[in-house]
Enzyme design. Sequence first.
Site, mmCIF file in Angstrom:
data_model
loop_
_atom_site.group_PDB
_atom_site.id
_atom_site.type_symbol
_atom_site.label_atom_id
_atom_site.label_comp_id
_atom_site.label_asym_id
_atom_site.label_seq_id
_atom_site.Cartn_x
_atom_site.Cartn_y
_atom_site.Cartn_z
ATOM 1 N N ASP A 24 -4.476 1.873 1.396
ATOM 2 C CA ASP A 24 -3.312 1.118 0.871
ATOM 3 C C ASP A 24 -3.015 1.311 -0.618
ATOM 4 O O ASP A 24 -2.725 0.329 -1.332
ATOM 5 C CB ASP A 24 -3.485 -0.382 1.162
ATOM 6 C CG ASP A 24 -3.628 -0.694 2.641
ATOM 7 O OD1 ASP A 24 -3.593 0.243 3.457
ATOM 8 O OD2 ASP A 24 -3.786 -1.878 2.990
ATOM 9 N N GLU A 72 -0.449 -0.514 4.511
ATOM 10 C CA GLU A 72 -0.123 -1.770 5.202
ATOM 11 C C GLU A 72 1.390 -1.814 5.293
ATOM 12 O O GLU A 72 2.087 -1.839 4.269
ATOM 13 C CB GLU A 72 -0.688 -2.973 4.432
ATOM 14 C CG GLU A 72 -0.549 -4.274 5.221
ATOM 15 C CD GLU A 72 -1.270 -5.458 4.567
ATOM 16 O OE1 GLU A 72 -2.121 -5.248 3.685
ATOM 17 O OE2 GLU A 72 -0.951 -6.597 4.955
ATOM 18 N N LYS A 129 -0.652 0.548 9.219
ATOM 19 C CA LYS A 129 -1.410 -0.509 9.899
ATOM 20 C C LYS A 129 -0.723 -1.858 9.694
ATOM 21 O O LYS A 129 -0.328 -2.198 8.583
ATOM 22 C CB LYS A 129 -2.858 -0.547 9.392
ATOM 23 C CG LYS A 129 -3.020 -0.802 7.915
ATOM 24 C CD LYS A 129 -4.503 -0.726 7.546
ATOM 25 C CE LYS A 129 -4.757 -1.025 6.091
ATOM 26 N NZ LYS A 129 -4.313 -2.329 5.624
ATOM 27 N N LYS A 132 -4.947 -6.089 8.182
ATOM 28 C CA LYS A 132 -5.764 -5.768 7.014
ATOM 29 C C LYS A 132 -6.738 -4.639 7.338
ATOM 30 O O LYS A 132 -7.060 -3.829 6.483
ATOM 31 C CB LYS A 132 -6.528 -7.015 6.529
ATOM 32 C CG LYS A 132 -5.632 -8.207 6.189
ATOM 33 C CD LYS A 132 -4.544 -7.860 5.195
ATOM 34 C CE LYS A 132 -3.694 -9.066 4.832
ATOM 35 N NZ LYS A 132 -2.459 -8.676 4.122
ATOM 36 N N VAL A 157 -7.286 -0.264 -2.213
ATOM 37 C CA VAL A 157 -7.088 -1.671 -2.598
ATOM 38 C C VAL A 157 -6.709 -2.509 -1.374
ATOM 39 O O VAL A 157 -6.150 -1.990 -0.415
ATOM 40 C CB VAL A 157 -5.982 -1.791 -3.668
ATOM 41 C CG1 VAL A 157 -6.386 -1.050 -4.926
ATOM 42 C CG2 VAL A 157 -4.621 -1.300 -3.180
ATOM 43 N N THR A 158 -6.993 -3.816 -1.452
ATOM 44 C CA THR A 158 -7.848 -4.429 -2.433
ATOM 45 C C THR A 158 -9.268 -4.518 -1.851
ATOM 46 O O THR A 158 -9.440 -4.582 -0.639
ATOM 47 C CB THR A 158 -7.365 -5.856 -2.811
ATOM 48 O OG1 THR A 158 -7.378 -6.691 -1.640
ATOM 49 C CG2 THR A 158 -5.963 -5.839 -3.382
ATOM 50 N N CYS A 162 -8.296 -5.473 2.380
ATOM 51 C CA CYS A 162 -8.168 -4.378 3.348
ATOM 52 C C CYS A 162 -9.321 -3.374 3.308
ATOM 53 O O CYS A 162 -9.662 -2.787 4.334
ATOM 54 C CB CYS A 162 -6.825 -3.680 3.149
ATOM 55 S SG CYS A 162 -5.455 -4.745 3.650
ATOM 56 N N GLN A 202 -29.077 -6.654 2.238
ATOM 57 C CA GLN A 202 -29.821 -6.668 3.506
ATOM 58 C C GLN A 202 -30.029 -5.252 4.045
ATOM 59 O O GLN A 202 -29.894 -4.988 5.241
ATOM 60 C CB GLN A 202 -29.087 -7.525 4.552
ATOM 61 C CG GLN A 202 -28.822 -8.952 4.070
ATOM 62 C CD GLN A 202 -28.021 -9.747 5.074
ATOM 63 O OE1 GLN A 202 -28.507 -10.084 6.153
ATOM 64 N NE2 GLN A 202 -26.773 -10.038 4.732
#
Length: 220
Positions: A24, A72, A129, A132, A157-158, A162, A202
Amino acid sequence: MPRLAADPGPYAFEPASTALVMIDMQRDFIEPGGFGEALGNDVSRLEACVEPAARLLALCRAHGIAVIHTKEAHRPDLADCPPAKRLRGAASLRIGDRGPMGRILIDGEPGNDFVPACAPHPGETVIAKPGKGAFYRTGLDERLRARGITHLVFGGVTTEVCVQTSMREANDRGYECLLIDEATASYFPAFKAATLAMIAAQGGIVGWTAPLAAFAAALA
Ligand code: C5J
């Protein structure tokens, strides 16, 4: 096989089975008068990632890594825009309204296009798309699998909207994902920092993060 120092540990990838997914990099988010500003954001916060994102694109093109751009975008009749998305918040202009760069977040409008520095080159894949995430109602997964892609490098971005949504979708589909730090930005610097941290936490619960210089060095 190129290998780089990343967080939480080394990331190795084969260029032939890797794609860059540039999320995006559109005027609607990065320039005044678009969707991002209509939501009340300071769009100048995204400027810093444009040049690094352009360098990341150039690096991938030079090393035969497939390049995919997402945007987007909604259909002009808004058939793919849920009312919940259009009506949320107190935007000064809503999706489909006419602004200084044309209709907000509508495919084909000037504001919905890519910023020139990150514009697609001929032959590169462009995915429009409605959500997001890059995998929601786009056929992206099928296209990547058809090309034998197993590793995805992300920028755009951002960061926490997204980019993170797309990276999580990709991770759930089994792709090995790397986010390039300087090639992504948020209207909220603290959200960018938190996103990078939670991706790599993790043991790489969502994937890896790395500076652009580390990725470039791995390809040199
Ligand atoms: C947002 C995006 N922030 N590309 N879109 O609405 O992150």
